[in-house]
Design a protein around this motif. Structure first.
Motif, PDB file in Angstrom:
ATOM      1  N   PHE A 286       0.821  -1.208   0.000  1.00 39.14           N
ATOM      2  CA  PHE A 286       0.000   0.000   0.000  1.00 39.14           C
ATOM      3  C   PHE A 286       0.859   1.265   0.000  1.00 39.14           C
ATOM      4  N   ALA A 287       2.055   1.184  -0.601  1.00 34.30           N
ATOM      5  CA  ALA A 287       2.967   2.325  -0.563  1.00 34.30           C
ATOM      6  C   ALA A 287       2.398   3.539  -1.276  1.00 34.30           C
ATOM      7  N   GLN A 288       1.478   3.333  -2.248  1.00 32.89           N
ATOM      8  CA  GLN A 288       0.953   4.460  -3.012  1.00 32.89           C
ATOM      9  C   GLN A 288      -0.152   5.206  -2.278  1.00 32.89           C
ATOM     10  N   VAL A 289      -0.609   4.675  -1.129  1.00 35.28           N
ATOM     11  CA  VAL A 289      -1.711   5.301  -0.401  1.00 35.28           C
ATOM     12  C   VAL A 289      -1.246   6.622   0.207  1.00 35.28           C
ATOM     13  N   GLU A 290      -2.070   7.640   0.084  1.00 35.73           N
ATOM     14  CA  GLU A 290      -1.724   8.961   0.591  1.00 35.73           C
ATOM     15  C   GLU A 290      -1.577   8.934   2.111  1.00 35.73           C
ATOM     16  N   VAL A 291      -0.613   9.705   2.633  1.00 39.27           N
ATOM     17  CA  VAL A 291      -0.368   9.727   4.070  1.00 39.27           C
ATOM     18  C   VAL A 291      -1.520  10.427   4.768  1.00 39.27           C
ATOM     19  N   PHE A 675       4.230  10.404  -7.437  1.00 39.02           N
ATOM     20  CA  PHE A 675       4.008  10.568  -8.873  1.00 39.02           C
ATOM     21  C   PHE A 675       3.182   9.389  -9.367  1.00 39.02           C
ATOM     22  N   GLN A 676       2.150   9.648 -10.165  1.00 32.57           N
ATOM     23  CA  GLN A 676       1.278   8.599 -10.690  1.00 32.57           C
ATOM     24  C   GLN A 676       1.072   8.798 -12.184  1.00 32.57           C
ATOM     25  N   TRP A 677       1.295   7.723 -12.958  1.00 29.42           N
ATOM     26  CA  TRP A 677       1.038   7.740 -14.396  1.00 29.42           C
ATOM     27  C   TRP A 677       0.029   6.629 -14.696  1.00 29.42           C
ATOM     28  N   TYR A 686       3.501   4.085 -10.005  1.00 27.84           N
ATOM     29  CA  TYR A 686       3.670   5.018  -8.893  1.00 27.84           C
ATOM     30  C   TYR A 686       5.146   5.110  -8.513  1.00 27.84           C
ATOM     31  N   LEU A 687       5.583   6.321  -8.214  1.00 26.25           N
ATOM     32  CA  LEU A 687       6.885   6.552  -7.619  1.00 26.25           C
ATOM     33  C   LEU A 687       6.647   7.402  -6.373  1.00 26.25           C
ATOM     34  N   ALA A 704      12.677   6.844   2.546  1.00 26.90           N
ATOM     35  CA  ALA A 704      12.333   5.687   1.713  1.00 26.90           C
ATOM     36  C   ALA A 704      11.867   6.156   0.342  1.00 26.90           C
ATOM     37  N   ILE A 705      12.101   5.300  -0.663  1.00 28.65           N
ATOM     38  CA  ILE A 705      11.581   5.538  -2.004  1.00 28.65           C
ATOM     39  C   ILE A 705      11.077   4.207  -2.554  1.00 28.65           C
ATOM     40  N   VAL A 706       9.893   4.225  -3.178  1.00 26.31           N
ATOM     41  CA  VAL A 706       9.240   2.999  -3.643  1.00 26.31           C
ATOM     42  C   VAL A 706       8.751   3.218  -5.066  1.00 26.31           C
ATOM     43  N   LEU A 707       8.924   2.195  -5.912  1.00 26.19           N
ATOM     44  CA  LEU A 707       8.390   2.179  -7.274  1.00 26.19           C
ATOM     45  C   LEU A 707       7.410   1.013  -7.377  1.00 26.19           C
ATOM     46  N   LYS A 708       6.207   1.282  -7.877  1.00 26.95           N
ATOM     47  CA  LYS A 708       5.184   0.237  -7.995  1.00 26.95           C
ATOM     48  C   LYS A 708       4.487   0.354  -9.341  1.00 26.95           C
ATOM     49  N   MET A 709       4.215  -0.811  -9.969  1.00 18.06           N
ATOM     50  CA  MET A 709       3.534  -0.847 -11.260  1.00 18.06           C
ATOM     51  C   MET A 709       2.393  -1.853 -11.191  1.00 18.06           C
ATOM     52  N   THR A 710       1.201  -1.442 -11.621  1.00 18.15           N
ATOM     53  CA  THR A 710       0.037  -2.330 -11.662  1.00 18.15           C
ATOM     54  C   THR A 710      -0.505  -2.390 -13.085  1.00 18.15           C
ATOM     55  N   TYR A 711      -1.175  -3.496 -13.415  1.00 19.38           N
ATOM     56  CA  TYR A 711      -1.837  -3.625 -14.715  1.00 19.38           C
ATOM     57  C   TYR A 711      -3.130  -4.403 -14.534  1.00 19.38           C
ATOM     58  N   TRP A 712      -4.181  -3.912 -15.145  1.00 20.31           N
ATOM     59  CA  TRP A 712      -5.511  -4.509 -14.998  1.00 20.31           C
ATOM     60  C   TRP A 712      -5.811  -5.365 -16.232  1.00 20.31           C
TER      61      TRP A 712
END
Length: 714
Positions: A286-291, A675-677, A686-687, A704-712
């Motif tokens: 859940f790293a992309q969830v807003e604080v 950042f969200q694309w 997400y970065l 911390a820095i996290v990179l996450k990629m999802t695909y539906w």
């Protein structure tokens, strides 16, 4: 097939074999004709089917007053084919000035944008449904509906829209695939309403009229839409959303080396039937969830922060609506914040027209601090009478790998009755919950009752709660235990329909008692509110408190001193709050409070200011300054909390937000940049960067820095 017949002067009766439902606005019926040719989603309403479609072009004012027609004309058109519902919107706008559009961000803030919202009650239960909408910038809105009017925007689906602007109007075309929503087999009639917020005209309006004291999302006041032919048979859908993520973090405060992480996981959505969905998750991140937005905390009790993780929010009302927000048996934030979630499953949906089922099970991993645990919750809700329901919930928290002679668990079972009258004037709740734990001591109950009557002018409410001293809901949120509560609220609203649109007094009386019904606390509030024609608001209030402490309490950072258990205090404060109109580029809200506080005095000012370069940049800053002096032996406390936030939406697919929170109370400066694309529909990269510093010497605490990629896939 549904049959429509007028009943009385104020409602229409619809029957469908085993279902009988009454709804208001019987004269507002939209006949949806089937399309004969292709509809192009280009924002240009030129196809023959649009010319043949029925026009919903009479909109009634809801705010500032619910009498008369909207100042600026609006038109809605609908048609459909075997795969999708099509909707076209024409909102005329001839008032000089820019149309209000905050950003391109999906699920926009309703009150900050000119917008269209559409509400669909596909099962005709006047309680649950779907909402779609667009803002003037073309930003999308989609969510699920519950409790008769609440919209949860944490549900996303694939659909199309295109918005175009002209000098005298703005126009949108929408295509909503039938596979994106749920409806019963053989469906030919839905309930619906269309809502327009026109900030330049200072008006909210709707196609089917809604009393001003209720939101236009109120499903009790929808109109009726009839499809020319029955809708296609709903087909079960399967979606798989894999994701990969990696990151690096370093804890400077602990002095540890940098920690690297790379992993993968997935979500899956499986349509068991047209009305039942199974959601699965493995190794969620859940790293992309807003604080969370920080607030100054001088309260004696744990703060309640809302859930923001999507897996827990879709259909979340099935699990989270039990009890009150001060005592609920299930609070999903208890899961996964102190240990990673290994896997989980959730089954939600309807059985027939009147029964809803929710089943969730989640397992967390073992850590150095916690054993592995399983969290399971079961919820059943049965519709009764016009719009009310009765629900049953069971929650189980079970520890794994405990010593053989030890049992570690916590369980809660409960029943709730939720009252909602046909016209929405009466609402209420009655519940009884009981917890179970090793040893099972007495007084493990949580019980409450409330009833509210609300008209355009008058609000009356009566509330009661009783929490046993041994009630324990480890997977829930219980603000305090071992008390009895009785409260009332009375309000009156004058609606002169002038520059001051509405004004009136409110009186709230809350009393708390111990188990023997000796008073231990009260909070009395007298306030007077004003709402102005431009939708700005002002409120002046006085609060009077009495507190007899049940535990030692220290509201300051002075660790050597505290207010002792058994001591009692009378204190009070005056507050003034103003919220500006949201239609101007610059907007603000501020509250100032001054008075006594326990053994001393307090004064604080808090609020938020904002400016937008629409629709690309939205700048906001929340602030708080607290000055608290409890007298000797306490030190005087003065601290700032400042939270500037920059939200940039380059387009409807690329977003960047940075939130900085400077909090002197907890000696921390937090930076969260995301950042969200959205490179494909409902598929994202997400970065996320997070940094924490001490506020005194500005040394780094952790980073911390996290990179996450999802695909539906579906």
């Amino acid at each position: 097939m549904l049959h429509v017949a007028a009943v009385g002067a104020s409602n229409v009766l619809l029957t469908n074999s085993d279902t009988t439902i009454s709804t208001f606005n019987k004269d507002y019926v939209y006949e949806v004709k089937k399309a004969r040719s292709e509809i192009r989603i280009d924002g240009v309403i030129e196809e023959p089917d649009w010319q043949a479609a029925q026009k919903a072009d009479t909109f009634f004012k809801v705010l500032p007053v619910d009498s008369g027609y909207a100042t600026q004309p609006s038109t809605i058109l609908m048609t459909y084919d075997d795969k999708a519902l099509y909707l076209a919107q024409i909102f005329y706008d001839t008032i000089p000035g820019k149309r209000v559009m905050e950003s391109f961000r999906r699920d926009f803030a309703f009150g900050n944008n000119d917008n269209l919202l559409v509400f669909f009650d596909t099962f005709l239960d006047q309680t649950n449904g779907f909402s779609f909408g667009v803002s003037a910038s073309g930003a999308k809105w989609d969510g699920t509906m519950s409790n008769g009017s609440a919209v949860s925007l944490d549900w996303d689906c694939k659909w199309e829209s295109k918005t175009k602007h002209y000098d005298d109007r703005w126009v949108t075309e929408m295509r909503i695939p039938f596979k994106s929503v749920r409806y019963p087999r053989g469906s030919q009639t839905w309930f619906t309403n269309f809502s327009r917020l026109d900030l330049k005209a200072n008006e909210k309006s709707s196609w089917a009229p809604v009393p001003r004291q209720f939101p236009t999302a109120s499903l009790a006041y929808t109109g009726v839409m009839n499809f020319e032919e029955p809708l296609p048979k709903p087909k079960p859908q399967i979606s798989v959303i894999p994701y990969i993520f990696g990151g690096v973090s370093k804890d400077y405060e602990a002095g540890t080396d940098a920690s690297y992480r790379k992993d993968f996981g997935f979500d899956a959505k499986i349509g068991i039937s047209s009305s039942m969905n199974l959601d699965l998750t493995y190794n969620p991140d859940f790293a992309q969830v807003e604080v969370d937005r920080q607030i100054a905390n001088i309260d004696r009790f744990e703060l309640f922060f809302p859930e923001k993780r999507q897996f827990f929010l879709e259909n979340g009302d099935l699990f989270s609506s039990y009890g009150y927000n001060t005592s609920t048996p299930f609070f999903s934030r208890r899961i996964g914040l102190d240990a990673p979630v290994l896997a989980g499953a959730r089954l939600t949906g309807k059985i027939g027209n009147d029964l809803r089922l929710g089943l969730m099970t989640m397992t967390t991993e073992k850590t150095n601090d916690f054993l592995s645990r399983n969290f399971t919750v079961v919820s059943l809700q049965k519709k009764v009478f016009a719009r009310s329901n009765i629900g049953f919930i069971a929650v189980n928290k079970q520890y794994f790998d405990v010593p053989s002679d030890t049992s570690m668990y916590n369980r809660v079972v409960g029943v709730d009755y939720n009252l909602a009258s046909a016209n929405n004037f009466w609402s209420g709740k009655f519940f009884y919950h009981r917890s179970f734990q090793p040893g099972n001591p007495d007084k493990q109950y949580s019980q409450g009752a409330s009833v509210t009557y609300k008209t355009k002018h008058l609000t009356l409410g009566l509330y009661e709660t009783s929490i046993g001293e041994n009630y324990l809901a480890e997977t829930g949120y219980v603000r305090r235990s071992g008390y009895n509560f009785v409260g009332t609220k009375t309000g009156y609203n004058f609606v002169p329909n002038k520059k001051v649109v509405s004004h009136g007094p409110d009186v709230q009386i809350d009393n708390y008692y111990d188990k023997d019904y000796n008073k231990i606390e009260h909070e009395y509030e007298l306030s007077y509110h004003f709402q102005f024609q431009d939708r700005s608001e002002f409120e002046l209030s006085y609060k009077n408190f009495y507190v007899k402490l049940q535990e030692d309490f220290n509201p300051t950072s002075d660790a050597a001193n505290f207010l002792p258990v058994g001591s009692d205090y009378h204190f009070g404060a005056v507050s003034a709050e103003f919220t500006s109109t949201r239609k101007t580029l610059f907007n603000w809200r501020a509250e100032a409070t001054k008075g006594s506080f326990y053994s001393g005095d307090i004064q604080f000012v808090e609020g938020e200011i904002g400016y937008r370069f629409q629709p690309y940049v939205n700048l906001t800053m929340n602030f708080n300054f607290t000055d608290m002096d409890l007298g000797a032996p306490f030190d005087r406390e003065q601290f700032f909390l400042v939270g500037p936030k920059m939200d940039i939406t380059f387009s409807d697919k690329i977003f960047w937000s940075t939130f900085v929170q400077y909090n002197e109370q907890v000696d921390n400066l937090n930076i969260n940049s995301r950042f969200q694309w959205r490179y494909q529909p409902v598929s994202d990269i997400y970065l996320v960067y997070t940094d924490n510093y001490f506020t005194g010497n500005w040394n780094s605490r952790n980073r911390a820095i996290v990179l996450k990629m999802t695909y539906w896939f579906n």
